[in-house]
Design a protein around this motif. Structure first.
Motif, PDB file in Angstrom:
ATOM      1  N   LEU A   1       0.833  -1.212   0.000  1.00  0.00           N
ATOM      2  CA  LEU A   1       0.000   0.000   0.000  1.00  0.00           C
ATOM      3  C   LEU A   1       0.865   1.259   0.000  1.00  0.00           C
TER       4      LEU A   1
ATOM      5  N   ALA B   1       1.104   4.159  -2.858  1.00  0.00           N
ATOM      6  CA  ALA B   1       0.911   5.566  -2.509  1.00  0.00           C
ATOM      7  C   ALA B   1       2.089   6.402  -2.986  1.00  0.00           C
TER       8      ALA B   1
ATOM      9  N   LEU C   1     -10.479  11.370   1.441  1.00  0.00           N
ATOM     10  CA  LEU C   1     -10.198  10.245   2.332  1.00  0.00           C
ATOM     11  C   LEU C   1      -9.069   9.360   1.798  1.00  0.00           C
ATOM     12  N   SER C   2      -9.069   9.103   0.493  1.00  0.00           N
ATOM     13  CA  SER C   2      -8.001   8.277  -0.078  1.00  0.00           C
ATOM     14  C   SER C   2      -6.665   9.014  -0.021  1.00  0.00           C
TER      15      SER C   2
ATOM     16  N   ARG D   1      -5.277   8.589   3.366  1.00  0.00           N
ATOM     17  CA  ARG D   1      -4.650   7.267   3.505  1.00  0.00           C
ATOM     18  C   ARG D   1      -3.226   7.306   2.961  1.00  0.00           C
ATOM     19  N   ASP D   2      -3.035   7.991   1.826  1.00  0.00           N
ATOM     20  CA  ASP D   2      -1.684   8.186   1.307  1.00  0.00           C
ATOM     21  C   ASP D   2      -0.810   8.889   2.338  1.00  0.00           C
TER      22      ASP D   2
ATOM     23  N   THR E   1      -1.024   8.884   5.613  1.00  0.00           N
ATOM     24  CA  THR E   1      -0.617   8.006   6.717  1.00  0.00           C
ATOM     25  C   THR E   1       0.421   6.989   6.273  1.00  0.00           C
ATOM     26  N   LEU E   2       0.377   6.568   5.016  1.00  0.00           N
ATOM     27  CA  LEU E   2       1.336   5.582   4.507  1.00  0.00           C
ATOM     28  C   LEU E   2       2.700   6.197   4.237  1.00  0.00           C
TER      29      LEU E   2
ATOM     30  N   ARG F   1       0.893   9.153  11.284  1.00  0.00           N
ATOM     31  CA  ARG F   1      -0.476   8.784  11.619  1.00  0.00           C
ATOM     32  C   ARG F   1      -1.297   9.944  12.160  1.00  0.00           C
TER      33      ARG F   1
ATOM     34  N   LEU G   1      -5.233  10.106  12.741  1.00  0.00           N
ATOM     35  CA  LEU G   1      -5.851   9.482  11.571  1.00  0.00           C
ATOM     36  C   LEU G   1      -5.948   7.964  11.726  1.00  0.00           C
ATOM     37  N   ILE G   2      -4.925   7.374  12.355  1.00  0.00           N
ATOM     38  CA  ILE G   2      -4.912   5.925  12.628  1.00  0.00           C
ATOM     39  C   ILE G   2      -4.565   5.735  14.080  1.00  0.00           C
TER      40      ILE G   2
END
Length: 321
Positions: free
Chosen positions: A13, A17, A266-267, A270-271, A273-274, A278, A319-320
């Motif tokens: 993932l 990203a 939202l996506s 996610r990028d 956080t990757l 976080r 975020l996470i």
């Protein structure tokens, strides 16, 4: 039958990203794209094997994907698939090689010939035997009883041609095509009929395996020596994937295809956080999503109902967890 889900790893993932966020002319773009391709090919192979495993329908089987366990001295080993049952355990190493595959036993290695290109790889049979020995040590360290542990190397690509010299045909006892996997497991079930683990012991082991799993956490930017300021900011369009979208009246509008989406951010988060961390501040969110208004950024964060630490401008949104 219990199964630990077969999902993309955090490493894959993060690679995807990074690839999305790199400019096309970045000097390391092609290396990242190649690694994405290799990682996805491996995952595709694991999904093919998973397809056969979910069809077993045996209530006593418990199957785990991608477990990464600790060795004695703090290092780790990872298994593509682990099947546990009352009478035997099975480790499965998955390879998704295409083309012609030749196993050289005099000098243990795997040779791949594809499109006229010859490539040498480490012997996957030695690899899975090493994993089996490490897993046996792990079981003994956690005081579980001895049980037969089998191992297989599964070639997931249906079009691969697998060869070995006649004196080494015995390798096909442990190296098989994925279509043969169900039959091979049934033969193992018939071979090992004496139950060594009862259901309570299997439950105890399953719980310990899940709690002991240590997914690899890789700093993907550090791995490729890429600085954060080299990444592309903005929100990707969910339809045409162009970058960036504009924020207008509570929606994200694509400059290229006109797609409108209220939650396309939202996506992108996610990028974030990757690739980064976080937690995010209002300022960091504005920079990454490409918006100027502090108020709009606050509304986006509030709509996500995130936990946070700190107050006012120093507030960090989680975020996470």
């Amino acid at each position: 039958m219990f199964m630990k889900a077969c999902n993309k790893s955090v490493g894959i993932l993060a690679l995807e990203a990074l690839n999305r966020r790199m400019p096309e002319l970045h000097p390391k773009k092609k290396y990242v794209e190649e690694d994405v391709g290799k990682s996805l090919a491996g995952f595709k192979g694991e999904m093919e094997v998973n397809r056969h495993l979910v069809r077993l329908h045996h209530p006593a089987y418990r199957i785990f994907h991608g477990l990464r366990l600790s060795k004695i001295y703090g290092e780790h080993f990872q298994m593509d698939f682990l099947l546990i049952s009352p009478s035997f355990f099975l480790l499965i190493e998955v390879k998704n090689y295409a083309g012609e595959i030749i196993l050289e036993r005099d000098y243990p290695q795997l040779i791949q010939i594809r499109n006229g290109v010859t490539t040498a790889y480490k012997d996957p049979i030695i690899q899975v035997i090493r994993q089996k020995n490490l897993f046996l040590e792990w079981l003994q360290r956690n005081e579980f009883p001895d049980i037969p542990i089998e191992h297989l190397v599964v070639i997931a690509n249906q079009h691969a041609i697998i060869k070995a010299s006649p004196q080494h045909f015995s390798i096909f006892d442990v190296l098989i095509n994925s279509d043969y996997l169900s039959l091979k497991i049934e033969k193992l079930r018939q071979k090992y009929q004496s139950e060594i683990f009862n259901q309570n012991e299997l439950l105890k082991l399953s719980t310990l395996l899940l709690t002991s799993d240590c997914p690899l956490q890789t700093n993907i930017l550090q791995k490729y020596s890429i600085n954060e300021n080299e990444l592309l900011n903005g929100v990707h369009c969910p339809i045409c994937f162009s970058l960036p979208m504009n924020r207008k009246i509570g929606n994200w509008i694509c400059r290229s295809c006109g797609e409108s989406s209220p939650d396309a951010h939202l996506s992108s988060l996610r990028d974030y956080t990757l690739l980064k961390k976080r937690t995010v501040t209002n300022k960091e969110l504005r920079l990454f999503l490409g918006i100027e208004s502090e108020t709009i950024a606050h509304r986006i964060l509030a709509s996500m109902a995130l936990n946070f630490t700190g107050i006012t401008k120093s507030r960090e949104y989680i975020l996470i967890e």
